[in-house]
Design a protein around this motif. Structure first.
Motif, PDB file in Angstrom:
ATOM      1  N   VAL A 131       8.321   3.331  13.687  1.00  0.00           N
ATOM      2  CA  VAL A 131       7.629   3.710  14.919  1.00  0.00           C
ATOM      3  C   VAL A 131       7.139   2.457  15.632  1.00  0.00           C
ATOM      4  N   SER A 132       6.925   2.570  16.934  1.00  0.00           N
ATOM      5  CA  SER A 132       6.389   1.457  17.709  1.00  0.00           C
ATOM      6  C   SER A 132       4.899   1.295  17.434  1.00  0.00           C
ATOM      7  N   ARG A 133       4.399   0.059  17.622  1.00  0.00           N
ATOM      8  CA  ARG A 133       2.969  -0.180  17.414  1.00  0.00           C
ATOM      9  C   ARG A 133       2.136   0.619  18.406  1.00  0.00           C
ATOM     10  N   ALA A 134       2.690   0.869  19.575  1.00  0.00           N
ATOM     11  CA  ALA A 134       2.019   1.724  20.558  1.00  0.00           C
ATOM     12  C   ALA A 134       2.531   3.152  20.415  1.00  0.00           C
ATOM     13  N   CYS A 135       1.608   4.095  20.386  1.00  0.00           N
ATOM     14  CA  CYS A 135       1.958   5.516  20.361  1.00  0.00           C
ATOM     15  C   CYS A 135       1.359   6.151  21.621  1.00  0.00           C
ATOM     16  N   LEU A 136       2.167   6.876  22.351  1.00  0.00           N
ATOM     17  CA  LEU A 136       1.677   7.513  23.575  1.00  0.00           C
ATOM     18  C   LEU A 136       1.045   8.853  23.248  1.00  0.00           C
ATOM     19  N   GLY A 137      -0.271   8.932  23.380  1.00  0.00           N
ATOM     20  CA  GLY A 137      -0.977  10.189  23.200  1.00  0.00           C
ATOM     21  C   GLY A 137      -0.913  11.003  24.480  1.00  0.00           C
TER      22      GLY A 137
ATOM     23  N   GLY B  77      10.781   0.502  25.529  1.00  0.00           N
ATOM     24  CA  GLY B  77      11.250   0.376  24.156  1.00  0.00           C
ATOM     25  C   GLY B  77      10.389   1.037  23.113  1.00  0.00           C
ATOM     26  N   HIS B  78       9.226   1.567  23.501  1.00  0.00           N
ATOM     27  CA  HIS B  78       8.374   2.290  22.559  1.00  0.00           C
ATOM     28  C   HIS B  78       9.027   3.646  22.248  1.00  0.00           C
ATOM     29  N   ASN B  79       8.764   4.184  21.057  1.00  0.00           N
ATOM     30  CA  ASN B  79       9.464   5.411  20.675  1.00  0.00           C
ATOM     31  C   ASN B  79       8.583   6.521  20.121  1.00  0.00           C
ATOM     32  N   PHE B  80       7.264   6.331  20.098  1.00  0.00           N
ATOM     33  CA  PHE B  80       6.359   7.211  19.366  1.00  0.00           C
ATOM     34  C   PHE B  80       5.492   8.013  20.337  1.00  0.00           C
TER      35      PHE B  80
ATOM     36  N   MET C 197      10.561  -5.778  21.046  1.00  0.00           N
ATOM     37  CA  MET C 197       9.748  -4.629  20.670  1.00  0.00           C
ATOM     38  C   MET C 197       9.504  -4.633  19.169  1.00  0.00           C
ATOM     39  N   GLU C 198       8.265  -4.442  18.781  1.00  0.00           N
ATOM     40  CA  GLU C 198       7.900  -4.432  17.370  1.00  0.00           C
ATOM     41  C   GLU C 198       7.832  -2.991  16.858  1.00  0.00           C
ATOM     42  N   TYR C 199       8.577  -2.743  15.781  1.00  0.00           N
ATOM     43  CA  TYR C 199       8.521  -1.450  15.113  1.00  0.00           C
ATOM     44  C   TYR C 199       7.985  -1.659  13.707  1.00  0.00           C
ATOM     45  N   VAL C 200       7.265  -0.670  13.199  1.00  0.00           N
ATOM     46  CA  VAL C 200       6.689  -0.751  11.865  1.00  0.00           C
ATOM     47  C   VAL C 200       7.026   0.524  11.106  1.00  0.00           C
ATOM     48  N   THR C 201       7.041   0.423   9.780  1.00  0.00           N
ATOM     49  CA  THR C 201       7.303   1.585   8.938  1.00  0.00           C
ATOM     50  C   THR C 201       6.026   2.399   8.794  1.00  0.00           C
ATOM     51  N   LEU C 202       6.149   3.701   8.958  1.00  0.00           N
ATOM     52  CA  LEU C 202       4.976   4.576   8.892  1.00  0.00           C
ATOM     53  C   LEU C 202       4.715   4.973   7.446  1.00  0.00           C
ATOM     54  N   GLY C 203       3.701   4.338   6.852  1.00  0.00           N
ATOM     55  CA  GLY C 203       3.320   4.682   5.491  1.00  0.00           C
ATOM     56  C   GLY C 203       4.439   4.449   4.499  1.00  0.00           C
ATOM     57  N   ARG C 204       4.429   5.257   3.455  1.00  0.00           N
ATOM     58  CA  ARG C 204       5.435   5.154   2.401  1.00  0.00           C
ATOM     59  C   ARG C 204       6.631   6.030   2.786  1.00  0.00           C
ATOM     60  N   SER C 205       7.307   5.620   3.851  1.00  0.00           N
ATOM     61  CA  SER C 205       8.465   6.358   4.356  1.00  0.00           C
ATOM     62  C   SER C 205       9.450   5.359   4.941  1.00  0.00           C
ATOM     63  N   GLY C 206      10.557   5.866   5.439  1.00  0.00           N
ATOM     64  CA  GLY C 206      11.526   5.002   6.106  1.00  0.00           C
ATOM     65  C   GLY C 206      11.468   5.140   7.608  1.00  0.00           C
ATOM     66  N   LEU C 207      10.471   5.870   8.122  1.00  0.00           N
ATOM     67  CA  LEU C 207      10.365   6.139   9.552  1.00  0.00           C
ATOM     68  C   LEU C 207       9.815   4.927  10.284  1.00  0.00           C
TER      69      LEU C 207
END
Length: 342
Positions: A13-19, A48-51, A1-11
């Motif tokens: 999130v997964s590349r997929a976000c469930l709307g 494994g997605h978390n967003f 599972m690939e996670y990325v940092t959201l902007g200038r933060s330490g958060l």
């Protein structure tokens, strides 16, 4: 599972976000019932997605309630994003980004979600009637109270993002770390100014409507009326005039020409149009996370294919070329389909 940092933060999130806009029903929209919505949420998290993204106005608040019940027992492993701004009543203070309305909206969202904190709280639109300094100081108070972890905005223009970040900097308060803009092969307005501004001001992006409101999912072709069970079909049958107008634009000649090219590439790759359209958006510079909006478990699994597919360079370049549009800065950051079909 690939996670990325959201902007200038330490958060992370997964590349997929469930709307979750399609969870629950309102007077004008029939979405997924709670049983199916919970199945989609659980399957998404189990992969494994978390967003997860919702808003206080989705299905008149039902979306937040459904999300809250579905993540009960696993709340700490989920990044929940929600939004405030939209009307909740007929009074003059029942909408917008004032301290009064945002405070009420946050408390109501916390109740509906059944949680004591929001991971990412977002302004759902720009408010011309409230000083941006008041908004940013109010949001900073939410962070300092522990009720909100990070701040973001949705549908802001480039200049509005700059105003908000400068206001936070002047006051020494918490800045935005993310933007939710519309982005797809048929709505590329953000490339001209919004994405560069996001990079300069430390905002990650969670882009919505990557399938062009459903126009790129392979179900719509020229000279064919959209099926009643599709999102565009529901929009065409809506009693709201602007929804019917937007639906017509989403099946315009230009949009359907692009959809046909997407379909051809999908056939060549042995994939699906939805996967190709999602993959193109995911691979674009400046995109942090891609918001998908499945209404069923089958649609969710179809969307997952777009995060596994790597478009060949030639295919990606072809889609980029045939979908180019004149740079137009849209009102409130939302691409106007009528501008894109001119």
């Amino acid at each position: 599972m690939e996670y990325v940092t959201l902007g200038r933060s330490g958060l992370k999130v997964s590349r997929a976000c469930l709307g979750t806009m399609n969870f629950g029903s309102s007077e004008y929209f029939e979405g997924s019932d709670e049983t199916e919505a919970a199945r989609v949420i659980h399957a998404f998290l189990d992969e494994g997605h978390n967003f997860l993204d919702t808003a206080d106005n989705y299905a008149d608040g039902q979306s937040e309630e459904i999300v809250g019940r579905a993540v009960k027992g696993r709340r700490d492993s989920v990044v929940i994003a929600t939004k405030g701004f939209m009307p909740h009543g007929r009074g003059p203070n029942d909408r917008g980004l004032s301290r009064l309305h945002l405070t009420r909206a946050l408390e109501a969202s916390l109740r509906r979600l059944g949680t004591d904190y929001i991971d990412l709280y977002q302004c759902h639109g720009w408010d011309d009637t409230t000083p941006i300094e008041e908004t940013m100081m109010t949001l900073d108070g939410f962070v300092r109270s522990g009720k909100v972890r990070y701040l973001g905005c949705s549908n802001f223009t480039a200049s509005q993002i700059v105003e908000a970040q400068w206001a936070a900097q002047r006051a020494g308060t918490t800045p935005f770390v993310s933007l939710q803009p519309q982005y797809s092969l048929v709505a590329r307005n953000i490339e001209a100014e919004i994405l560069p501004v996001c990079r300069r001001h430390g905002l990650g992006t969670a882009v919505w409507s990557p399938l062009g409101g459903g126009a790129l999912n392979g179900r719509h072709t020229k000279n064919a009326t959209p099926a009643a069970d599709t999102r565009i079909g529901q929009m065409m049958a809506s009693p709201i005039p602007i929804a019917r107008l937007a639906a017509g634009d989403l099946v315009s000649e230009r949009v359907l020409d692009i959809a046909e090219e997407v379909r051809k590439i999908a056939v060549e790759l042995g994939s699906t149009p939805a996967a190709v359209a999602l993959s193109w958006v995911r691979q674009r510079p400046g995109v942090t996370s891609v918001i998908i909006g499945p209404r069923s478990l089958d649609q969710l699994h179809g969307n997952f294919a777009g995060f596994a597919l790597e478009l060949p360079e030639q295919a990606a370049a072809h889609l980029e070329r045939i979908s180019r549009t004149p740079a137009v800065e849209p009102v409130n950051g939302m691409a106007n389909p009528r501008l894109l079909t001119a």
